[in-house]
Enzyme design. Structure first.
Site, PDB file in Angstrom:
ATOM      1  N   HIS A   1       0.692  -4.874   2.355  1.00 53.91           N
ATOM      2  CA  HIS A   1      -0.727  -4.646   2.644  1.00 53.91           C
ATOM      3  C   HIS A   1      -1.619  -5.840   2.346  1.00 53.91           C
ATOM      4  CE1 HIS A   1      -4.332  -2.285   3.206  1.00 53.91           C
ATOM      5  NE2 HIS A   1      -4.714  -2.463   1.950  1.00 53.91           N
TER       6      HIS A   1
ATOM      7  N   HIS B   1       0.875  -1.185   0.000  1.00 54.65           N
ATOM      8  CA  HIS B   1       0.000   0.000   0.000  1.00 54.65           C
ATOM      9  C   HIS B   1       0.902   1.222   0.000  1.00 54.65           C
ATOM     10  CE1 HIS B   1      -3.045   2.920   1.052  1.00 54.65           C
ATOM     11  NE2 HIS B   1      -3.983   1.994   0.949  1.00 54.65           N
TER      12      HIS B   1
ATOM     13  N   ARG C   1      -2.114   0.744  -7.446  1.00 54.59           N
ATOM     14  CA  ARG C   1      -1.243   0.791  -6.271  1.00 54.59           C
ATOM     15  C   ARG C   1       0.210   0.426  -6.509  1.00 54.59           C
ATOM     16  NH1 ARG C   1      -4.919  -1.549  -1.528  1.00 54.59           N
ATOM     17  NH2 ARG C   1      -6.180   0.316  -1.619  1.00 54.59           N
TER      18      ARG C   1
HETATM   19  C1  SIN Z   1      -7.529   1.783   1.748  1.00 55.65           C
HETATM   20  O1  SIN Z   1      -8.422   2.284   2.410  1.00 55.65           O
HETATM   21  O2  SIN Z   1      -6.677   2.438   1.158  1.00 55.65           O
HETATM   22  C2  SIN Z   1      -7.436   0.299   1.675  1.00 55.65           C
HETATM   23  C3  SIN Z   1      -8.470  -0.232   0.797  1.00 55.65           C
HETATM   24  C4  SIN Z   1      -8.022  -1.563   0.285  1.00 55.65           C
HETATM   25  O3  SIN Z   1      -6.893  -1.975   0.516  1.00 55.65           O
HETATM   26  O4  SIN Z   1      -8.800  -2.210  -0.426  1.00 55.65           O
END
Ligand code: SIN
Length: 540
Positions: free
Chosen positions: A339, A232, A278
């Site tokens: 993440h 993330h 991402r």
């Molecule tokens: C976020 O709120 O950025 C995470 C959402 C996700 O990982 O799906």
């Protein structure tokens, strides 16, 4: 010794998929469930999810568009039929959660939809910035009111038990009584979540040690595409903050990423700039930090109205204040962190694996939905769809009748109580550091081989320790973590291309030959065309 617990189904894990599956089953049948979770029911990755659940809920949106965005993020490795089924089931799942009591944000009776990276439309149903927590607490409350389910908190699965080529249940460690129990069942469902803890920096809670993946692998399950780990882009950078995510929804509402000297760098990396998929944003941050020698970048939303920020992101705002950061007037220091585990137990959308008697659902699986890079907020959706499908499949199997096998009590052999717990914490730290430094956002053969060499030494020591000493929860997790780390390294070494979240400096291009990485205890790790689970399955 009374160590036997029997039920029709053993469910391990209490995030969205485990709890929803259990609710479907107990509300619609009389089958009995043992629900095992290693801490409290609410200690899950689901509880920490901020963004929300992606689904086509606006008249401006279409299934085709959501499918297209998912396939684009997945970078050629999604399974289109799986993507279509999950996305077309999305609206029903969101409405089901709402009917169970999840208080989604609404405006004039319509879902107030957020936007996140890689989405071309607003389609993220949410509860402010604590959607996962709202889902978790709603489902937990329901489960606690449900009959036919016996809940075992602070119980940790050690290993599955196979009898006559079928999973007969599991050995489970009761952390309070410090004894190993036998959970016998007709079917076992793993809903054990991801493995973020394999990396030093992660947005995941401490529970995310990849237990289900490691345990299923040791039992003979096919594990797929473990090299794909999503980083993330924005976790809080602060000496005292552990694993605090700053939701992508901020960027969906206009927040921008800047270097420490104020350069808004993302437009140089992708047309969608701060809202690019991402993997691209995480790599852009990593590259800017390395180029400049900076410890972090900034995420800035302070130019928006204070009321807007606090109204949309109350949880993030109040948590940041605890660290002395006021997001309404200053930028937030952020870094990327591990993440989401996109690889996992190769499963169909109904949870079916290649092992008789074993189902897997949620983040612990790889169904082909996420491909090489998960589209934001698609995972709670996958968990909900799998829970529903696995319920139908399980009911069908149980109604048909399946054998239940017995197995003997846990044998402690000559193991003794450990007086060197420091070994476990040290090994844990070494693994996570090696994974972060050598198997992180940017990889090469050289780095991966370094990690492999270090992990081999640690694995040998852990194996010896495991046999010599009585089990403890830290030791169980360590053993799982090391197996998962090895699966990631071996799979990453095999994939000599860059695709989605797997970026290789030494192979920066796509390979024209698009294949999955499969890992099996006996067959080893190999690249394969799309497999059908049944090819590997003994029949029930
Ligand atoms: C976020 O709120 O950025 C995470 C959402 C996700 O990982 O799906």
């Amino acid at each position: 010794m009374n160590d036997l617990i029997e039920s029709d189904i053993l469910v391990v894990g209490s995030g969205i998929s485990g709890l929803l599956f259990t609710l479907h089953l107990t509300q619609n049948t009389n089958y009995t469930v043992s629900l095992v979770t290693k801490r409290s029911l609410t200690d899950t990755n689901t509880d920490w999810a901020q963004g929300g659940i992606a689904s086509v809920l606006s008249p401006k949106d279409t299934f085709e568009s959501h499918i297209e965005d998912t396939l684009t993020a997945g970078d050629g490795l999604c399974k289109p039929t799986v993507v279509k089924e999950v996305i077309e089931n999305g609206p029903d799942q969101v409405r089901l959660l709402e009917s169970l009591g999840v208080p989604f944000d609404k405006v004039n009776g319509e879902f107030e939809l957020g936007k996140e990276g890689g989405h071309h439309e607003r389609r993220v149903a949410h509860v402010k910035d604590f959607t996962g927590h709202a889902i978790q607490s709603t489902l937990t409350k329901r489960i606690r009111e449900t009959k036919n389910v016996q809940i075992f908190e602070n119980h940790m699965m050690i290993d599955l038990v196979t009898v006559s080529d079928k999973i007969a249940g599991a050995y489970v460690f009761d952390k309070e009584k410090k004894k190993v129990l036998r959970f016998q069942s007709k079917l076992t469902v793993l809903a054990t979540g991801g493995a973020g803890k394999v990396f030093l920096y992660t947005s995941n809670p401490d529970t995310a040690s990849g237990d289900g993946i490691a345990i299923a692998y040791r039992a003979g399950a096919i594990i797929r595409n473990m090299e794909f780990f999503q980083f993330h882009p924005t976790c809080l950078y602060h000496p005292y903050a552990k694993s605090f995510l700053i939701s992508e929804a901020l960027r969906g509402e206009g927040a921008i990423l800047k270097t420490m000297d104020g350069d808004h760098f993302t437009p140089r990396y992708h047309d969608l700039a701060d809202l690019a998929p991402r993997d691209i944003v995480a790599r852009a941050i990593d590259s800017e930090m390395k180029k400049r020698g900076d410890d972090h970048v900034y995420l800035d939303i302070s130019f928006k109205q204070k009321e807007f920020i606090q109204g949309h992101f109350p949880h993030i705002d109040s948590t940041l204040k605890e660290y002395g950061i006021d997001m309404t007037s200053e930028p937030i220091p952020v870094v990327p962190a591990a993440h989401y585990t996109m690889g996992g137990i190769a499963s169909e959308l109904n949870g079916k694996t290649n092992i008789a008697g074993l189902l897997a659902i949620g983040e612990t699986t790889n169904t082909g939905l996420h491909g090489a890079n998960r589209l934001a907020s698609n995972s709670l959706l996958e968990g909900a769809v799998m829970a529903k499908n696995a319920f139908s499949y399980t009911k069908e199997l149980l109604d048909k009748g399946i054998p239940e096998y017995t197995f003997s009590s846990w044998d402690e052999g000559t193991s003794v109580e450990s007086d060197e717990a420091v070994f476990v914490t040290h090994a844990w730290d070494e693994i996570r550091r090696a994974m972060w430094n050598y198997v992180g956002i940017v990889r090469t053969d050289g780095r991966l081989l370094k990690a492999k060499k270090r992990l081999k030494l640690i694995k040998d020591e852990v194996q010896q320790y495991y046999w010599d000493y009585k089990v403890s929860s830290n030791l169980i997790e360590l053993r799982n973590l090391i197996d998962v780390a090895n699966l990631i390294i071996e799979s990453a070494l095999l994939r000599k291309e860059s695709r989605g979240a797997h970026y290789r400096l030494d192979y920066p291009m796509h390979s024209p030959d698009v294949r999955d990485t499969l890992a099996h205890k006996i067959l080893g790790v190999f690249l394969s065309e799309d497999i059908h689970i049944d090819e590997f399955s003994p029949k029930i």
